[in-house]
Design a protein around this motif. Sequence first.
Motif, mmCIF file in Angstrom:
data_model
loop_
_atom_site.group_PDB
_atom_site.id
_atom_site.type_symbol
_atom_site.label_atom_id
_atom_site.label_comp_id
_atom_site.label_asym_id
_atom_site.label_seq_id
_atom_site.Cartn_x
_atom_site.Cartn_y
_atom_site.Cartn_z
ATOM 1 N N CYS A 66 9.785 -1.822 -1.304
ATOM 2 C CA CYS A 66 9.489 -2.526 0.042
ATOM 3 C C CYS A 66 9.729 -4.118 0.602
ATOM 4 O O CYS A 66 10.313 -4.578 -0.464
ATOM 5 C CB CYS A 66 8.298 -2.111 1.007
ATOM 6 S SG CYS A 66 7.376 -2.545 2.648
ATOM 7 N N LEU A 80 8.831 -5.784 3.092
ATOM 8 C CA LEU A 80 7.605 -6.285 3.461
ATOM 9 C C LEU A 80 6.787 -6.661 2.951
ATOM 10 O O LEU A 80 6.395 -6.131 1.717
ATOM 11 C CB LEU A 80 7.152 -5.738 4.469
ATOM 12 C CG LEU A 80 8.092 -5.593 6.229
ATOM 13 C CD1 LEU A 80 7.277 -4.829 7.447
ATOM 14 C CD2 LEU A 80 9.238 -7.706 6.077
ATOM 15 N N LYS A 81 5.833 -7.118 3.087
ATOM 16 C CA LYS A 81 4.329 -7.523 1.911
ATOM 17 C C LYS A 81 2.858 -7.344 3.051
ATOM 18 O O LYS A 81 2.046 -8.376 3.360
ATOM 19 C CB LYS A 81 4.514 -8.555 1.070
ATOM 20 C CG LYS A 81 5.906 -8.644 0.147
ATOM 21 C CD LYS A 81 5.593 -8.310 -1.446
ATOM 22 C CE LYS A 81 5.512 -8.570 -3.029
ATOM 23 N NZ LYS A 81 7.117 -7.750 -2.516
ATOM 24 N N CYS A 82 2.579 -6.358 4.206
ATOM 25 C CA CYS A 82 2.166 -6.405 4.749
ATOM 26 C C CYS A 82 0.109 -7.135 3.655
ATOM 27 O O CYS A 82 0.428 -6.372 3.194
ATOM 28 C CB CYS A 82 1.709 -5.168 5.580
ATOM 29 S SG CYS A 82 3.586 -5.186 6.306
ATOM 30 N N PHE A 121 -2.598 -5.583 5.057
ATOM 31 C CA PHE A 121 -2.849 -4.098 5.107
ATOM 32 C C PHE A 121 -2.020 -2.516 4.491
ATOM 33 O O PHE A 121 -2.577 -2.026 4.461
ATOM 34 C CB PHE A 121 -3.098 -3.849 6.512
ATOM 35 C CG PHE A 121 -2.255 -3.566 7.757
ATOM 36 C CD1 PHE A 121 -0.938 -2.425 6.998
ATOM 37 C CD2 PHE A 121 -2.350 -4.995 8.720
ATOM 38 C CE1 PHE A 121 -0.059 -3.261 8.267
ATOM 39 C CE2 PHE A 121 -0.820 -4.569 10.402
ATOM 40 C CZ PHE A 121 -0.617 -4.052 8.782
ATOM 41 N N CYS A 122 -1.180 -3.240 3.667
ATOM 42 C CA CYS A 122 -0.525 -2.783 3.650
ATOM 43 C C CYS A 122 -1.562 -1.084 2.305
ATOM 44 O O CYS A 122 -1.974 -1.691 1.761
ATOM 45 C CB CYS A 122 0.991 -2.602 2.519
ATOM 46 S SG CYS A 122 1.344 -1.328 2.158
ATOM 47 N N THR A 159 0.018 1.475 0.832
ATOM 48 C CA THR A 159 0.478 2.223 -0.429
ATOM 49 C C THR A 159 1.666 1.039 -1.345
ATOM 50 O O THR A 159 2.796 1.461 -1.404
ATOM 51 C CB THR A 159 1.579 2.740 0.545
ATOM 52 O OG1 THR A 159 2.087 2.000 1.010
ATOM 53 C CG2 THR A 159 0.868 4.018 0.515
ATOM 54 N N TRP A 185 5.556 0.000 -3.921
ATOM 55 C CA TRP A 185 6.505 -1.156 -4.084
ATOM 56 C C TRP A 185 7.166 -1.719 -5.241
ATOM 57 O O TRP A 185 8.422 -1.640 -5.507
ATOM 58 C CB TRP A 185 6.050 -2.869 -3.703
ATOM 59 C CG TRP A 185 5.086 -3.969 -2.711
ATOM 60 C CD1 TRP A 185 5.255 -2.403 -1.562
ATOM 61 C CD2 TRP A 185 3.893 -4.080 -2.255
ATOM 62 N NE1 TRP A 185 4.542 -2.893 -0.379
ATOM 63 C CE2 TRP A 185 3.646 -4.149 -0.502
ATOM 64 C CE3 TRP A 185 2.880 -5.212 -3.185
ATOM 65 C CZ2 TRP A 185 3.180 -5.049 -0.307
ATOM 66 C CZ3 TRP A 185 2.642 -6.449 -2.568
ATOM 67 C CH2 TRP A 185 1.988 -6.051 -0.679
ATOM 68 N N GLY A 203 7.878 5.545 2.652
ATOM 69 C CA GLY A 203 7.282 4.039 2.003
ATOM 70 C C GLY A 203 6.401 3.987 1.306
ATOM 71 O O GLY A 203 5.392 4.539 2.046
ATOM 72 N N GLY A 204 6.347 2.267 0.846
ATOM 73 C CA GLY A 204 7.796 1.696 1.161
ATOM 74 C C GLY A 204 8.562 1.726 3.055
ATOM 75 O O GLY A 204 8.114 2.215 3.420
ATOM 76 N N ASN A 240 9.734 0.948 8.603
ATOM 77 C CA ASN A 240 9.115 -0.775 9.095
ATOM 78 C C ASN A 240 10.034 -0.786 10.855
ATOM 79 O O ASN A 240 9.536 -2.705 11.094
ATOM 80 C CB ASN A 240 9.080 -1.444 8.158
ATOM 81 C CG ASN A 240 9.405 -2.347 7.484
ATOM 82 O OD1 ASN A 240 10.896 -2.419 8.040
ATOM 83 N ND2 ASN A 240 8.830 -2.392 6.737
ATOM 84 N N LYS A 262 5.565 -4.772 12.723
ATOM 85 C CA LYS A 262 4.320 -5.210 11.861
ATOM 86 C C LYS A 262 4.097 -6.344 12.781
ATOM 87 O O LYS A 262 4.988 -6.825 14.051
ATOM 88 C CB LYS A 262 5.092 -5.897 10.645
ATOM 89 C CG LYS A 262 5.334 -4.815 10.393
ATOM 90 C CD LYS A 262 4.195 -3.556 10.003
ATOM 91 C CE LYS A 262 4.848 -2.170 8.474
ATOM 92 N NZ LYS A 262 4.393 -1.165 8.628
HETATM 93 S S1 SF4 Z 1 5.328 0.164 3.301
HETATM 94 FE FE1 SF4 Z 1 4.616 -0.273 5.489
HETATM 95 S S2 SF4 Z 1 2.454 -1.113 4.931
HETATM 96 FE FE2 SF4 Z 1 3.409 -1.104 3.316
HETATM 97 S S3 SF4 Z 1 4.131 -3.837 2.643
HETATM 98 FE FE3 SF4 Z 1 5.949 -2.131 3.683
HETATM 99 S S4 SF4 Z 1 5.679 -2.254 5.711
HETATM 100 FE FE4 SF4 Z 1 4.162 -2.976 4.934
#
Ligand code: SF4
Length: 220
Positions: free
Chosen positions: A29, A31-33, A35-36, A38, A42, A69-70, A94, A111
Amino acid sequence: VKVCEIYRSIQGEGLDIGRPTTFVRLSGCNLKCTFCDTKYAWTEFKEMTPEEVASEVYKLGCRNICITGGEPLLQDLTELLDRLRHRRVTIETNGTIWADYDVDLWTVSPKLSNSGQLQHARPDIVGRFAREKRNVQLKFVVNDEKDILEAMRFCERAGVPARVPIVFQPNNALFKGQTWRADYVKKLGELAEVVQKIRRPNVRLLPQLHVLIWGKVRRR
Ligand code: SF4
């Protein structure tokens, strides 16, 4: 293709909620949300050919396929999608990477500030998905009224047409401990009050059905 996991369940989110679905979760991924749910996706992966992925998907026997994903658009999906063309395919992204694939449903999940990743948001790309894809929904993870209002401002800035469905779902990272299900339903009630005040026609509040049924467990 770098694949994290392939499994069969029901679609718990968005317009396809409740549909039996095979999930192809790709790895990696951008991003590093905060609240992720999953994070394992990554980094965890097994390298598979598109043919191997399709064969595993066909074995599970489901008509609906969700590529998630991811962030699946980090990889070239041309051959995989070609092999899955006789199924109904959704891609969940995303909304930070543009892709031209033709699939049955695009789920774009931009996001907000509650993700800690607002600096990477791409309203230009989200707007393009919303305007150019024939079947697209936007999905926002929200904590409260402030987040819903931020999402509506984001859609306006991105130029999302009124016909495009916007789905809000509670941030499941907020719910822990023994009373989490009751707390989740209470939060849905609070958000329902806010969503009713929105004048835009195509908005929905939905739970994550798989979370309500099974809790936050993997491959469900
Ligand atoms: S998988 Fe989705 S929620 Fe998780 S970090 Fe990536 S974009 Fe954000």
